[in-house]
Design a protein around this motif. Structure first.
Motif, PDB file in Angstrom:
ATOM      1  N   GLN A  78     -11.576  -3.579  -7.788  1.00 54.97           N
ATOM      2  CA  GLN A  78     -10.279  -3.590  -7.106  1.00 54.97           C
ATOM      3  C   GLN A  78      -9.294  -4.258  -8.055  1.00 54.97           C
ATOM      4  N   PRO A 131      -6.484  -1.152  -2.454  1.00 49.11           N
ATOM      5  CA  PRO A 131      -6.703  -0.745  -1.066  1.00 49.11           C
ATOM      6  C   PRO A 131      -5.484  -0.052  -0.438  1.00 49.11           C
ATOM      7  N   ALA A 152     -18.129   0.533  -4.260  1.00 50.88           N
ATOM      8  CA  ALA A 152     -18.367  -0.876  -4.614  1.00 50.88           C
ATOM      9  C   ALA A 152     -19.797  -1.263  -4.258  1.00 50.88           C
ATOM     10  N   THR A 160      -9.338   3.613   1.382  1.00 54.74           N
ATOM     11  CA  THR A 160     -10.136   2.435   1.034  1.00 54.74           C
ATOM     12  C   THR A 160     -11.644   2.621   1.184  1.00 54.74           C
ATOM     13  N   THR A 161     -12.061   3.401   2.176  1.00 52.23           N
ATOM     14  CA  THR A 161     -13.511   3.508   2.407  1.00 52.23           C
ATOM     15  C   THR A 161     -14.221   4.176   1.224  1.00 52.23           C
ATOM     16  N   GLU A 199     -14.874   1.219  -0.918  1.00 52.76           N
ATOM     17  CA  GLU A 199     -15.898   0.371  -0.309  1.00 52.76           C
ATOM     18  C   GLU A 199     -17.294   0.954  -0.532  1.00 52.76           C
ATOM     19  N   TYR A 200     -17.397   2.267  -0.416  1.00 56.99           N
ATOM     20  CA  TYR A 200     -18.710   2.886  -0.625  1.00 56.99           C
ATOM     21  C   TYR A 200     -19.150   2.735  -2.085  1.00 56.99           C
ATOM     22  N   GLU A 210     -16.705   9.120   2.943  1.00 58.69           N
ATOM     23  CA  GLU A 210     -18.053   8.711   2.544  1.00 58.69           C
ATOM     24  C   GLU A 210     -18.777   9.876   1.871  1.00 58.69           C
TER      25      GLU A 210
END
Ligand SMILES: Cc1ncc(C[n+]2csc(CCOP(=O)(O)OP(=O)(O)O)c2C)c(N)n1
Ligand code: SF4
Ligand SMILES: [Mg+2]
Lengths: 303, 619
Positions: B279, B255, B267, B260-261, B264-265, B237
């Motif tokens: 993705q 992913p 996105a 992946t995180t 995710e952040y 993060e």
């Protein structure tokens, strides 16, 4: 498109304005005709060479980047569409053309074709299909007919050919055409329509390899092409398009097969935040200072 | 020597040779920290409980490091979350647990869960049966299932256990209540609590009231030293946030644990800054897309782990050949192949150093803690654009998935280096007539070997970016002299990187005989080990490698010169970092190696043992 910092450019370009290096293809190669149609289309559309990018993979056909006078990106084998995806999304104001061979696009890069089609990536993809691997000297290709004899398939290709048009149609391509390097006029029109079309356009072009494919020659294609316009084909009719790309009479449909409207990837929700300004031209220094408060608020969410 | 033979180092020691089975570090090997662990099945709110407890500690001014352990499948396996709390910054687990909370029978094995003798095992009595007869641990029962049912919120078992833990640990309930309310939210209409928040507050109280005070507490909590605005997050993060601040506006990824995180952040945040996060179909596409975006002038990146990095290998060279800036993050996990997807390691170093087939310069950076994750993100984008090349950043699962506290990142202090841009220099210095572009050559030789970069849209900067070897305008060539000139120029490009980027961070005692070199997640562990060694009369200097390529040679040579004994600590079996150092630093041949490759992060006691016990040849 907001495109503020860029200088205005001249208009009224001619065919010659899109000529770059002289092609080094074998004399008689089908790719000459495709290049000519691309240059003609570019001139007739008055494309701005400074705001157009031709993205290619590797193959004889992929070498076209050096012969076509715009910005160019000659990437690795089979990955022209991904590179073009990054280019188009980072700067949607650019006109993005993609070109390559049947091996590049329908063999090693086939996965990307399906995904570009379903995303409706706004690029014009011209595939020079010679049903062989030209650059590596004549091996079987994914569009070679079953039984096609090459040095790597001495007993004939065991595989049925990939049907890229049918795949692209099913996957969601919004503009599909079949061109022929022996009919530059029609090919030019197909390419022009594809560039004007906002969405994923595939122009599969029959472009004979005169050196390594003695089967699928200019006359072989001429004998099999059927003029879709003359047949009264309606390119807005999806069922009719499906019929054309799955023909069983051994004929090859020639012309515009399908066209429909659907929002392209760069206008999709969540992509680019619906903003018009392009990541490519953003003044990051300005953003960093002007949006410092937003950035700090995001940071403090972790507190 | 084959590449995969152990490096012929003077002393090669792995932590595995000594610690077979679970070794519980002595209290003096733990730096005054204490650990709480909760175990249950996936979906039982294990991570939430850990995060809430950790956040409460951070609010109260303590330092934490949170680690999760989960099997590589989603259902059925035991998931644990461990919160280590200390009075000093920590970024590693201690290897021992003081209080264990079991929501499921599988999590109630004190030996497997490293519960220290005398430690407390708090369990849900509907799920766990305590052993008959005497045990080494204090078993505390709570009917969490029954309480949760009575509250009408069967999923609140974790919060009930949290309340009980607060009492056992002697934690201030008001802080915990605050973080629970933040987590479960207020109702829209002014400040009224949402129903979930109400229920969780009630659950907290039920748990608190359901157990007795423990006196004295299992381990005294470290003193509170409240700090303003400290963050609680993972290195992924922190890096992703740094990328956003640095102006990353394009991310494409696929992913993969533990990368992946990052996606995710981005996105969640990139579109708010006019950026793109996609993705896509695979890592080959992801890397080629990022390079395409970089070619247009956007700051672009992708992140992956070993298997994805292998797929990106061809694109690594494409960035090099076309001299396109791109940032590629490798959140390392053990290989080969699929390896151990939920474990940590530092095995990709050699791969990153080589970066695909052929020869082209690139940069390899490494992150060792949360603060460096943020600054390294800024550095990575700056170096990529300055040198027009790929920058690889190595993280490892321990950092990618671990969470801890760090002072707030300095957004105002961020400086951007966009490199040499044709549009900035202007058409005159680019030379020639703008509308034909005849005078401009994208890959032309310059004094510092870094060419003038134009991007599509720059009038007069038209060129051809080419994966095939090319001349100064990008046209394909096989002319030997041109090829040699291209290779030589590219090889010179990074020559002055030491003046632009601080590749090594030195900490501790320059005059001590001992020097330790490491990168990534072992670094915070070594920091702790050195702090513990000092009172015992052993001092040392730590050399943190933030840049692994190009190697900061001069400073490394000086480091070897000033230390009699040098220990290189890394998470792989073949001493890849030491091999790299030996290839460039003449004195590296006398370095000792401490290796770990069982998938777990280094522990303080393991490093401490190597620090305290001088050379014993084991390989
Ligand atoms: C990853 C990779 N594999 C193989 C090659 C070798 N290669 C170059 S072009 C090509 C096929 C070319 O065929 P096609 O795409 O049909 O283009 P054509 O030459 O026929 O125009 C191959 C196999 C390569 N460059 N990269
Ligand atoms: S080998 Fe075939 S495809 Fe390649 S240039 Fe010659 S004729 Fe064209
Ligand atoms: Mg071909």
């Amino acid at each position: 498109m907001t495109d503020g910092h860029r200088l205005p450019t001249e208009t009224g370009r001619a065919f010659a304005d899109f000529k770059d290096k002289a092609p080094n293809w074998c004399p008689g190669c089908g790719d000459f005709g495709v290049l000519g149609a691309m240059q003609r289309a570019a001139a007739e559309l008055d494309l701005d060479p400074d705001r157009t990018v031709l993205v290619t993979g590797i193959g004889c056909s992929g070498n076209v980047t050096a012969f076509f006078r715009t910005y160019g990106f000659h990437g690795v084998h089979g990955r022209a569409l991904p590179a073009a995806t990054g280019i188009k999304l980072a700067d949607p104001a650019l006109t993005v053309l993609v070109a390559g061979g049947d091996g590049d696009g329908f063999g090693i890069g086939l996965g990307h074709l399906v995904h570009a089609a379903r995303r409706n990536l706004d690029v014009t993809y011209i595939v020079m299909d010679n049903q062989t691997y030209g650059l590596t000297k004549g091996q079987v290709s994914p569009t070679s007919a079953q039984g096609f004899v090459t040095k790597t398939t001495p007993d004939g290709s065991p595989d049925a050919p990939v049907d890229a048009l049918a795949l692209s149609l099913i996957a969601g391509a919004t503009y599909l055409g079949v061109g022929f390097s022996g009919d530059i006029k029609r090919l030019t029109e197909l390419i022009k329509g594809a560039v004007r079309h906002e969405g994923f356009s595939l122009v599969q072009t029959m472009s004979p390899c005169v050196t390594f494919n003695k089967t699928n020659t200019f006359s072989w294609y001429k004998d099999r092409l059927v003029d879709l316009e003359a047949e009264g084909h309606d390119p807005t009719d999806r069922a009719a398009a499906l019929h054309q790309v799955t023909r069983t009479d051994g004929r090859i449909p020639h012309g515009l097969i399908f066209r429909t409207e659907r929002p392209p990837l760069h206008r999709a929700v969540g992509v680019l935040g619906g903003r018009e300004a392009a990541p490519a031209t953003e003044d990051l220094e300005f953003t960093l200072r002007s949006r410092a408060a937003d950035l700090k608020a995001l940071r403090d969410r972790f507190a | 020597m084959g590449r995969f033979e152990a490096s012929p180092v003077s002393v090669r020691r792995t932590v595995h040779e000594r610690s077979s089975g679970v070794r519980i570090p002595a209290p003096d090997e733990r730096g005054g920290s204490s650990s709480w662990r909760i175990g249950g099945l996936a979906g039982e709110g294990i991570d939430t409980a850990g995060d809430l407890l950790a956040k409460a500690h951070v609010r109260a001014g303590r330092h934490v490091w949170v680690t999760r352990h989960f099997p590589s499948r989603i259902r059925g396996g035991l998931t644990t979350c461990t919160v280590r709390v200390a009075g000093h910054p920590v970024a590693a687990p201690s290897g021992v647990v003081d209080v264990l909370v079991a929501l499921h029978a599988d999590g109630a094995d004190p030996v497997k869960q490293s519960l220290r003798p005398g430690g407390i095992l708090l369990y849900d009595e509907s799920a766990v049966t305590p052993p008959d007869g005497p045990t080494d641990h204090e078993w505390v029962a709570l009917d969490a299932t029954g309480m949760a049912k009575a509250l009408g919120e069967p999923r609140a078992r974790n919060t009930i256990m949290l309340g009980a833990s607060a009492r056992i640990l002697g934690l201030d309930m008001t802080v915990l209540e605050d973080v629970v309310v933040e987590r479960f939210g207020k109702k829209r209409d002014e400040g009224r609590l949402s129903e979930v928040a109400e229920k969780n507050l009630a659950a907290l109280k039920e748990g608190f009231d359901g157990v007795a005070d423990v006196s004295p507490p299992p381990r005294p909590l470290p003193p509170e030293t409240p700090r303003q605005g400290d963050l609680f997050l993972s290195a992924n993060e922190a890096f992703a946030y740094g990328a956003l601040v640095a102006g990353c506006r394009f991310y494409a990824g696929y992913p993969i644990t533990p990368a992946t995180t990052i996606m995710e952040y981005l996105a969640a945040t990139l579109p708010r800054f006019g950026g793109v996060c996609l993705q896509v179909e695979d890592e080959i596409a992801a890397a080629n897309m990022a390079i395409g975006a970089g070619f247009t002038g956007a700051r672009a990146m992708t992140a992956t782990s070993g298997p994805g990095l292998s797929l990106m290998a061809e694109a690594m060279g494409l960035a090099g050949s076309t001299e396109t800036p791109v940032v590629i993050v490798d959140c390392m996990r053990p290989g080969p192949s699929t390896g151990m997807p939920t474990k940590t390691g530092q095995e990709d170093l050699s791969f990153l150093l080589h970066g695909g087939h052929g020869e082209v310069p690139h940069v390899v950076l490494a992150v060792e803690d949360l603060a460096s994750a943020f600054t390294t993100a800024i550095d990575a984008f700056n170096l990529a654009e300055h040198y027009q090349c790929a920058v690889y950043v190595a993280l490892d699962l321990a950092l990618s998935m671990g969470k801890g506290d760090t002072p707030p990142f300095d957004v105002d202090g961020v400086v951007l280096d966009r490199g040499k841009r044709f549009a900035r220099v202007g058409a005159t210095e680019g030379a020639g007539a703008p509308e034909t572009g005849e005078g401009y050559a994208r890959y032309r030789e310059t004094a510092d070997a870094i060419p003038l970069r134009a991007v599509p849209g720059d009038v007069g900067g038209r060129h051809y970016a080419n994966s095939t070897e090319h001349d100064e305008r990008g046209y394909t060539t096989e002319v030997p002299a041109t090829r040699v000139a291209m290779v030589d120029r590219r090889n010179r490009k990074l020559g002055d990187i030491d003046t632009l980027h601080q590749g090594l961070i030195f900490e501790g005692d320059k005059d001590a005989p001992l020097g330790i070199i490491a990168f990534g997640s072992p670094v915070p562990v070594i920091r702790e080990a050195l702090a513990l060694a000092r009172p015992q009369g052993v001092a040392g200097e730590l050399c943190v490698m933030r840049r692994l390529l190009p190697l900061p040679r001069a400073e490394l040579d000086a480091f070897f010169d000033r230390h009699e004994r040098v220990l290189v600590v890394e998470g792989n079996s073949t001493a890849q970092l030491l091999s790299h150092l030996r290839a460039h630093c003449p004195e590296a041949h006398r370095a000792e190696s401490l290796l770990k490759y069982d998938g777990d992060p280094f522990r303080v006691d393991e490093v401490l043992a190597a620090v305290m016990r001088p050379s014993e040849v084991t390989a």
